[in-house]
Design a protein around this motif. Structure first.
Motif, PDB file in Angstrom:
ATOM      1  N   GLU A 105       0.830  -1.207   0.000  1.00 21.01           N
ATOM      2  CA  GLU A 105       0.000   0.000   0.000  1.00 21.01           C
ATOM      3  C   GLU A 105       0.866   1.260   0.000  1.00 21.01           C
ATOM      4  O   GLU A 105       0.573   2.227  -0.738  1.00 21.01           O
ATOM      5  N   ARG A 147       2.196   1.799  -3.449  1.00 28.51           N
ATOM      6  CA  ARG A 147       1.160   2.265  -4.383  1.00 28.51           C
ATOM      7  C   ARG A 147       0.789   3.715  -4.102  1.00 28.51           C
ATOM      8  O   ARG A 147       0.673   4.530  -5.036  1.00 28.51           O
ATOM      9  N   TRP A 148       0.631   4.064  -2.842  1.00 33.15           N
ATOM     10  CA  TRP A 148       0.250   5.432  -2.497  1.00 33.15           C
ATOM     11  C   TRP A 148       1.342   6.426  -2.875  1.00 33.15           C
ATOM     12  O   TRP A 148       1.054   7.536  -3.337  1.00 33.15           O
ATOM     13  N   ARG A 149       2.594   6.032  -2.664  1.00 31.01           N
ATOM     14  CA  ARG A 149       3.699   6.925  -3.027  1.00 31.01           C
ATOM     15  C   ARG A 149       3.744   7.140  -4.545  1.00 31.01           C
ATOM     16  O   ARG A 149       4.092   8.226  -5.014  1.00 31.01           O
ATOM     17  N   TYR A 194       1.058   7.035  -6.500  1.00 30.99           N
ATOM     18  CA  TYR A 194      -0.057   7.951  -6.761  1.00 30.99           C
ATOM     19  C   TYR A 194       0.356   9.388  -6.444  1.00 30.99           C
ATOM     20  O   TYR A 194       0.046  10.328  -7.193  1.00 30.99           O
ATOM     21  N   TRP A 241      -3.204  11.629  -0.507  1.00 26.21           N
ATOM     22  CA  TRP A 241      -2.207  10.563  -0.375  1.00 26.21           C
ATOM     23  C   TRP A 241      -1.167  10.920   0.684  1.00 26.21           C
ATOM     24  O   TRP A 241      -0.674  10.029   1.390  1.00 26.21           O
ATOM     25  N   LEU A 259      -2.743   9.929   3.976  1.00 28.32           N
ATOM     26  CA  LEU A 259      -2.727   8.483   4.189  1.00 28.32           C
ATOM     27  C   LEU A 259      -1.319   7.983   4.512  1.00 28.32           C
ATOM     28  O   LEU A 259      -1.140   7.109   5.373  1.00 28.32           O
ATOM     29  N   LEU A 260      -0.334   8.520   3.828  1.00 37.36           N
ATOM     30  CA  LEU A 260       1.036   8.060   4.034  1.00 37.36           C
ATOM     31  C   LEU A 260       1.601   8.510   5.375  1.00 37.36           C
ATOM     32  O   LEU A 260       2.314   7.753   6.046  1.00 37.36           O
ATOM     33  N   TYR A 274      -8.323   5.284  -9.993  1.00 41.85           N
ATOM     34  CA  TYR A 274      -9.041   5.600  -8.761  1.00 41.85           C
ATOM     35  C   TYR A 274     -10.412   4.944  -8.665  1.00 41.85           C
ATOM     36  O   TYR A 274     -10.906   4.672  -7.575  1.00 41.85           O
ATOM     37  N   ASP A 283      -9.879   1.655  -6.989  1.00 40.44           N
ATOM     38  CA  ASP A 283      -8.988   1.627  -5.816  1.00 40.44           C
ATOM     39  C   ASP A 283      -9.782   2.038  -4.581  1.00 40.44           C
ATOM     40  O   ASP A 283     -10.317   3.143  -4.512  1.00 40.44           O
ATOM     41  N   ASP A 308      -8.808   2.872  -1.736  1.00 39.98           N
ATOM     42  CA  ASP A 308      -8.194   3.920  -0.939  1.00 39.98           C
ATOM     43  C   ASP A 308      -8.401   5.308  -1.532  1.00 39.98           C
ATOM     44  O   ASP A 308      -8.080   6.313  -0.883  1.00 39.98           O
TER      45      ASP A 308
END
Length: 364
Positions: free
Chosen positions: A10, A13-15, A17, A57, A60-61, A103, A106, A108
């Motif tokens: 995760e 993937r978030w990084r 995005y 993002w 979330l990170l 998105y 996804d 998240d």
């Protein structure tokens, strides 16, 4: 409620995005630098929206955001093009990028973010359409002329080579095909533009209504027919005719009162320039494509190797023009390139087979 601990997958993937959102926002800001007015404001608003997605993002990170990751290859290329060119091709690529947003699937990403990306695609499509409309005429002529030169001259060269004639004859045939086709394209464009201009000139209204109105019969007002023929409603036509004949000066309904006709006389030099410009452009576009199939023969190559190299050069050119059309239209560059390649090689193969048949008949 315990704080969610993201997995390594995760976080990765978030990084990604996050990096892509930053890259897309930068693309829109770079494009905005080359625009003004409404288009500039729209592009800056898109960049602001990507900034909101970036913040999602980052939230979330949290502490896992780390150092900035690298954007995807597509976004890196898009950013480079936006900084260097800022053309309609960049907008077309941005449109494709927005259409591939992950998105929607996804969990998240918020529903609002997915909706934003869908709307962004339509916004960019609208901006790209403006450029496509401005470019469509010239681009159509360029693609049509170059492809016509590529395919027709390759077909001619392939057909002649298949008959078994010498490479010198093939070369001279290719040169003749280049000149004949380019001159034909140029002459055709010249006649087409001049004829279109003459048709438009013949359709322009004249000033006769200004001089003839005062002598017309009020009981049988032919002037009304003039305005009806020009597409006015009867009410507007009668109103305009009354104005022209001077029967009243008060406009009770200003929307019915149109400005007096004032048509600029056509500039003959401008008309000729437009026609000559179209002719010379078509000549050059066709010639630029038609010269490619004969390049191996110009450098003295002979035999089947020269024909194979000619096909390779033309194939690459067809792929390139097809990819450009794909980019401009927002479609797959690869698919459009392969389509152009199949059409061109199909035509060349057909003439090659005909050349073999004619060569066999003549040789027999």
């Amino acid at each position: 409620m315990a704080e969610r601990i993201p997995s390594k997958t995760e976080i990765k993937r978030w990084r990604q995005y996050l990096a892509d959102e930053r890259a897309e926002a930068s693309v829109y800001r770079d494009l905005a630098k080359r625009r003004d007015g409404e288009e500039k404001a729209i592009l800056l608003a898109l960049a602001e929206a990507e900034g909101r997605h970036e913040q999602h993002w980052l939230n979330l990170l949290g502490e896992h955001a780390g150092s900035p990751a690298r954007a995807s290859i597509n976004n890196q290329i898009l950013g480079l093009l936006a900084r260097r060119f800022g053309s309609v091709f960049v907008l077309a690529l941005a449109q494709r990028s927005e259409s591939r947003s992950p998105y929607a699937s996804d969990v998240d990403a918020t529903a609002a973010m997915a909706a934003d990306e869908s709307i962004h695609e339509e916004v960019v499509r609208g901006l790209a359409t403006r450029g496509r409309i401005r470019l469509s005429g010239t681009f159509r002529a360029a693609v049509f002329g170059a492809n016509d030169g590529l395919v027709s001259n390759l077909s001619l060269v392939a057909g002649m080579a298949a008959t078994g004639v010498s490479s010198q004859v093939v070369l001279f045939s290719g040169i003749a095909g280049l000149l004949a086709g380019a001159l034909s394209m140029g002459a055709g464009e010249f006649v087409s533009v001049r004829s279109q201009r003459e048709l438009l000139d013949a359709s322009l209204p004249t000033q006769v209504t200004l001089t003839a109105a005062k002598s017309l019969d009020l009981e049988n007002n032919e002037l009304v027919l003039v305005y009806l023929a020009r597409g006015m409603s009867r009410e507007a036509a009668e109103h305009r005719a009354a104005e022209r004949m001077g029967t009243f000066t008060c406009d009770c309904d200003p929307s019915l009162s149109l400005q007096p006709e004032s048509f600029e006389s056509a500039d003959e030099h401008e008309t000729l320039g437009t026609a000559w410009g179209a002719a010379s452009s078509s000549f050059c576009f066709f010639a630029s494509g038609a010269i490619i199939p004969i390049i191996p023969f110009l450098f003295g190559m002979t035999g089947i190797g020269s024909l194979i190299l000619s096909c390779v050069l033309v194939g690459l050119s067809l792929m390139g023009t097809g990819a450009m059309v794909g980019l401009l239209s927002g479609a797959s560059p690869l698919w459009r390139g392969l389509r152009q390649l199949a059409i061109g090689m199909g035509a060349a193969a057909a003439t090659y087979l005909l050349g073999l048949a004619f060569g066999g008949v003549i040789g027999g």
